[in-house]
Scaffold this active site. Structure first.
Site, short mmCIF file in Angstrom:
data_model
loop_
_atom_site.label_atom_id
_atom_site.label_comp_id
_atom_site.label_asym_id
_atom_site.label_seq_id
_atom_site.Cartn_x
_atom_site.Cartn_y
_atom_site.Cartn_z
N LYS A 1 -5.74 -8.51 -8.86
CA LYS A 1 -6.33 -9.65 -9.75
C LYS A 1 -7.15 -8.82 -10.75
CE LYS A 1 -6.97 -12.81 -7.19
NZ LYS A 1 -7.28 -13.87 -7.49
N ASP B 1 -3.15 -4.31 -18.66
CA ASP B 1 -1.94 -2.60 -19.51
C ASP B 1 -1.89 -2.54 -20.18
OD1 ASP B 1 -0.52 -3.57 -16.61
OD2 ASP B 1 0.47 -4.71 -17.33
N GLY C 1 0.89 -0.59 -0.39
CA GLY C 1 0.06 -0.40 -0.44
C GLY C 1 0.85 1.56 -0.19
N SER C 2 2.14 1.07 -1.09
CA SER C 2 3.17 2.50 -0.59
C SER C 2 2.26 3.44 -1.66
CB SER C 2 4.60 2.33 -0.86
OG SER C 2 4.76 2.17 -2.22
N ASN C 3 1.26 2.74 -2.91
CA ASN C 3 0.83 3.50 -2.75
C ASN C 3 -0.23 4.62 -2.66
OD1 ASN C 3 1.98 4.83 -6.56
ND2 ASN C 3 2.26 2.12 -5.71
N HIS D 1 1.36 1.29 -13.58
CA HIS D 1 2.55 0.27 -13.73
C HIS D 1 3.74 0.17 -13.97
CE1 HIS D 1 3.61 -3.92 -16.11
NE2 HIS D 1 4.02 -3.06 -16.89
C1 GRF Z 1 3.77 -1.31 -7.77
O1 GRF Z 1 4.54 -0.88 -7.92
C2 GRF Z 1 2.83 -0.19 -9.21
O2 GRF Z 1 3.64 -0.07 -10.56
C3 GRF Z 1 2.16 -1.62 -9.13
O3 GRF Z 1 2.39 -2.33 -7.75
C4 GRF Z 1 2.84 -1.86 -6.84
C5 GRF Z 1 1.87 -1.59 -5.59
O4 GRF Z 1 3.04 -1.04 -4.92
N1 GRF Z 1 1.45 -2.05 -10.12
P1 GRF Z 1 2.37 -0.69 -3.59
O5 GRF Z 1 1.46 -1.91 -2.58
O6 GRF Z 1 1.60 0.25 -3.86
O7 GRF Z 1 3.44 -0.76 -2.40
#
Ligand code: GRF
Length: 217
Positions: free
Chosen positions: A98, A157, A19-21, A116
Protein backbone atom coordinates in the site's frame (compact mmCIF):
# COMPACT_ATOMS: atom_id res chain seq x y z
CA UNK A 1 28.98 -3.95 11.96
CA UNK A 2 27.20 -3.42 15.28
CA UNK A 3 28.40 -0.52 17.36
CA UNK A 4 27.91 -1.31 21.04
CA UNK A 5 27.93 2.32 22.09
CA UNK A 6 24.68 3.25 20.42
CA UNK A 7 21.06 2.89 21.45
CA UNK A 8 19.05 0.48 19.27
CA UNK A 9 17.02 2.38 16.69
CA UNK A 10 13.27 1.80 17.14
CA UNK A 11 11.77 0.28 14.00
CA UNK A 12 8.26 -0.10 12.67
CA UNK A 13 8.12 -2.73 9.93
CA UNK A 14 5.24 -2.53 7.43
CA UNK A 15 4.72 -5.71 5.40
CA UNK A 16 1.93 -7.25 3.35
CA UNK A 17 3.26 -10.69 2.47
CA UNK A 18 5.40 -13.59 3.59
CA UNK A 19 7.83 -11.45 5.60
CA UNK A 20 11.23 -12.86 4.65
CA UNK A 21 12.83 -9.40 4.88
CA UNK A 22 11.25 -8.93 8.31
CA UNK A 23 12.73 -12.28 9.29
CA UNK A 24 16.20 -11.35 8.07
CA UNK A 25 16.04 -8.05 10.02
CA UNK A 26 14.99 -10.00 13.13
CA UNK A 27 17.81 -12.51 12.62
CA UNK A 28 20.40 -9.78 12.20
CA UNK A 29 19.24 -8.13 15.43
CA UNK A 30 19.40 -11.47 17.27
CA UNK A 31 22.86 -12.17 15.84
CA UNK A 32 24.10 -8.82 17.17
CA UNK A 33 24.79 -7.34 13.73
CA UNK A 34 22.08 -4.68 13.84
CA UNK A 35 21.52 -2.09 16.57
CA UNK A 36 17.75 -2.02 16.26
CA UNK A 37 14.58 -3.07 18.02
CA UNK A 38 11.43 -3.85 16.09
CA UNK A 39 8.78 -2.18 18.25
CA UNK A 40 5.76 -2.71 15.99
CA UNK A 41 4.79 -4.61 12.84
CA UNK A 42 1.91 -3.35 10.73
CA UNK A 43 0.17 -5.12 7.87
CA UNK A 44 -2.75 -4.26 5.64
CA UNK A 45 -3.22 -8.02 5.22
CA UNK A 46 -4.57 -9.91 8.22
CA UNK A 47 -3.24 -13.19 6.77
CA UNK A 48 0.31 -12.01 6.14
CA UNK A 49 3.20 -14.20 7.21
CA UNK A 50 4.79 -11.04 8.60
CA UNK A 51 2.08 -10.63 11.29
CA UNK A 52 2.38 -14.27 12.26
CA UNK A 53 6.16 -14.06 12.46
CA UNK A 54 5.97 -10.94 14.62
CA UNK A 55 3.43 -12.48 16.99
CA UNK A 56 5.51 -15.63 17.31
CA UNK A 57 8.38 -13.41 18.40
CA UNK A 58 6.26 -11.37 20.86
CA UNK A 59 6.46 -8.21 18.78
CA UNK A 60 3.29 -6.05 18.84
CA UNK A 61 1.66 -6.71 15.45
CA UNK A 62 -1.41 -5.01 14.03
CA UNK A 63 -3.64 -5.47 11.03
CA UNK A 64 -4.39 -1.91 9.96
CA UNK A 65 -6.28 -1.34 6.74
CA UNK A 66 -8.02 1.70 5.24
CA UNK A 67 -11.15 -0.49 5.00
CA UNK A 68 -11.49 -0.51 8.80
CA UNK A 69 -12.01 3.28 8.89
CA UNK A 70 -14.72 5.62 7.70
CA UNK A 71 -12.42 8.32 6.41
CA UNK A 72 -8.86 8.73 5.12
CA UNK A 73 -8.19 11.10 8.01
CA UNK A 74 -9.22 8.65 10.74
CA UNK A 75 -7.11 5.92 9.09
CA UNK A 76 -4.03 8.13 8.89
CA UNK A 77 -4.49 9.45 12.43
CA UNK A 78 -4.72 5.91 13.76
CA UNK A 79 -1.59 4.78 11.92
CA UNK A 80 0.31 7.87 13.00
CA UNK A 81 -0.94 7.43 16.56
CA UNK A 82 0.48 3.88 16.69
CA UNK A 83 3.85 5.04 15.35
CA UNK A 84 3.98 7.77 18.00
CA UNK A 85 2.76 5.49 20.78
CA UNK A 86 5.62 3.07 20.10
CA UNK A 87 8.10 5.93 19.73
CA UNK A 88 9.14 4.77 16.26
CA UNK A 89 12.31 6.32 14.83
CA UNK A 90 12.50 4.58 11.45
CA UNK A 91 9.74 2.98 9.35
CA UNK A 92 10.88 0.03 7.25
CA UNK A 93 8.69 -1.09 4.35
CA UNK A 94 9.29 -4.76 3.65
CA UNK A 95 7.01 -5.87 0.85
CA UNK A 96 4.31 -3.37 1.85
CA UNK A 97 1.81 -3.21 -1.00
CA UNK A 98 0.00 0.00 0.00
CA UNK A 99 1.07 3.56 -0.56
CA UNK A 100 2.12 5.22 2.69
CA UNK A 101 -0.15 8.22 3.35
CA UNK A 102 1.48 11.58 2.55
CA UNK A 103 1.01 12.88 6.09
CA UNK A 104 3.08 9.98 7.43
CA UNK A 105 5.78 10.54 4.80
CA UNK A 106 5.94 14.19 5.83
CA UNK A 107 5.94 13.44 9.56
CA UNK A 108 8.69 10.84 9.10
CA UNK A 109 10.63 12.83 6.51
CA UNK A 110 13.69 10.84 5.36
CA UNK A 111 12.89 8.23 8.02
CA UNK A 112 10.94 5.72 5.90
CA UNK A 113 12.86 3.09 3.89
CA UNK A 114 11.75 0.70 1.19
CA UNK A 115 13.49 -2.15 -0.61
CA UNK A 116 12.91 -2.72 -4.30
CA UNK A 117 14.06 -5.86 -6.17
CA UNK A 118 15.83 -4.03 -9.04
CA UNK A 119 18.42 -1.31 -9.57
CA UNK A 120 16.35 1.87 -9.40
CA UNK A 121 15.51 4.05 -11.22
CA UNK A 122 15.20 1.22 -13.78
CA UNK A 123 12.34 -1.21 -13.45
CA UNK A 124 10.47 0.67 -10.74
CA UNK A 125 7.24 2.61 -10.41
CA UNK A 126 3.56 1.76 -10.26
CA UNK A 127 2.79 -1.78 -11.40
CA UNK A 128 6.42 -2.88 -11.20
CA UNK A 129 6.39 -5.11 -8.17
CA UNK A 130 6.99 -8.80 -7.48
CA UNK A 131 7.41 -10.99 -10.54
CA UNK A 132 6.55 -8.09 -12.89
CA UNK A 133 9.89 -6.46 -12.06
CA UNK A 134 11.90 -9.56 -12.94
CA UNK A 135 9.83 -10.31 -16.06
CA UNK A 136 10.52 -6.77 -17.29
CA UNK A 137 14.27 -7.12 -16.64
CA UNK A 138 14.39 -10.45 -18.52
CA UNK A 139 12.32 -9.17 -21.40
CA UNK A 140 14.56 -6.13 -21.80
CA UNK A 141 17.62 -8.38 -21.81
CA UNK A 142 19.55 -6.63 -19.05
CA UNK A 143 22.76 -8.33 -17.98
CA UNK A 144 22.57 -7.21 -14.35
CA UNK A 145 19.80 -6.56 -11.87
CA UNK A 146 19.89 -6.19 -8.11
CA UNK A 147 18.24 -4.61 -5.13
CA UNK A 148 17.86 -1.02 -3.96
CA UNK A 149 17.15 0.31 -0.49
CA UNK A 150 15.83 3.84 -0.80
CA UNK A 151 14.19 6.56 1.22
CA UNK A 152 10.46 6.79 0.57
CA UNK A 153 9.01 9.97 -0.89
CA UNK A 154 5.50 10.68 -2.16
CA UNK A 155 5.86 8.67 -5.40
CA UNK A 156 6.49 4.98 -6.08
CA UNK A 157 10.19 4.00 -5.96
CA UNK A 158 11.55 7.50 -6.61
CA UNK A 159 13.23 8.49 -3.33
CA UNK A 160 17.00 8.81 -2.76
CA UNK A 161 18.91 5.49 -2.89
CA UNK A 162 20.74 4.42 0.28
CA UNK A 163 22.20 1.02 -0.62
CA UNK A 164 22.34 -0.92 -3.89
CA UNK A 165 23.83 -4.24 -4.89
CA UNK A 166 23.99 -5.99 -8.27
CA UNK A 167 23.46 -9.59 -9.27
CA UNK A 168 24.12 -11.08 -12.70
CA UNK A 169 21.24 -12.02 -14.98
CA UNK A 170 21.95 -15.49 -16.41
CA UNK A 171 20.99 -16.82 -19.84
CA UNK A 172 18.60 -19.39 -18.47
CA UNK A 173 17.04 -17.24 -15.74
CA UNK A 174 13.30 -17.31 -15.16
CA UNK A 175 11.58 -14.66 -13.09
CA UNK A 176 11.67 -17.16 -10.22
CA UNK A 177 15.42 -17.84 -10.34
CA UNK A 178 16.24 -14.15 -10.71
CA UNK A 179 13.90 -13.23 -7.83
CA UNK A 180 15.56 -15.83 -5.60
CA UNK A 181 19.06 -14.52 -6.40
CA UNK A 182 17.96 -10.97 -5.64
CA UNK A 183 16.07 -11.91 -2.46
CA UNK A 184 19.31 -13.27 -1.02
CA UNK A 185 20.92 -9.88 -1.63
CA UNK A 186 17.90 -8.09 -0.13
CA UNK A 187 18.35 -10.06 3.08
CA UNK A 188 21.97 -8.90 3.24
CA UNK A 189 21.62 -5.23 2.36
CA UNK A 190 18.43 -4.21 4.17
CA UNK A 191 19.89 -4.83 7.65
CA UNK A 192 23.10 -3.06 6.58
CA UNK A 193 21.16 -0.04 5.35
CA UNK A 194 19.17 0.12 8.61
CA UNK A 195 22.42 -0.08 10.58
CA UNK A 196 23.64 3.04 8.73
CA UNK A 197 20.59 4.88 10.12
CA UNK A 198 21.16 3.43 13.59
CA UNK A 199 24.69 4.83 13.46
CA UNK A 200 23.45 8.20 12.18
CA UNK A 201 25.62 7.96 9.07
CA UNK A 202 23.05 8.96 6.45
CA UNK A 203 22.59 12.58 5.35
CA UNK A 204 20.15 13.50 2.60
CA UNK A 205 21.26 16.23 0.20
CA UNK A 206 18.69 16.88 -2.51
CA UNK A 207 18.13 13.51 -4.15
CA UNK A 208 21.40 12.06 -2.88
CA UNK A 209 22.28 10.35 0.33
CA UNK A 210 25.76 10.91 1.67
CA UNK A 211 27.00 7.98 3.73
CA UNK A 212 29.71 8.70 6.29
CA UNK A 213 32.71 6.32 6.14
CA UNK A 214 31.44 4.42 3.07
CA UNK A 215 34.45 2.06 3.18
CA UNK A 216 32.85 0.40 6.23
CA UNK A 217 29.42 -0.16 4.67
C1 GRF B 1 10.74 -8.26 -1.74
O1 GRF B 1 11.16 -8.81 -2.95
C2 GRF B 1 10.93 -6.76 -1.77
O2 GRF B 1 11.96 -6.34 -2.60
C3 GRF B 1 9.63 -6.27 -2.31
O3 GRF B 1 8.67 -7.15 -1.79
C4 GRF B 1 9.26 -8.41 -1.52
C5 GRF B 1 8.92 -8.74 -0.09
O4 GRF B 1 9.28 -10.05 0.25
N1 GRF B 1 9.42 -4.88 -1.97
P1 GRF B 1 9.15 -10.54 1.74
O5 GRF B 1 7.68 -10.41 2.17
O6 GRF B 1 10.04 -9.71 2.60
O7 GRF B 1 9.56 -11.98 1.72
Amino acid sequence: MKNHNIEPIRLAVFASGRGSNLESIMNNIKAGRLDAKIVIVVSNNSKSGALELARNNKIPAFHISRLQFETDESYVEHLLGELKKYDVQLVVLAGYMKKVPVKIIQTFKHRILNIHPALLPSFGGKGLYGKYVHEAVLEYGNKVSGATVHIVDEEYDTGPPVYQQCVPVLNDDTHETLAARILKVEHEIYPKAIQLFAEGRVTVLGHKTIIADPQTM
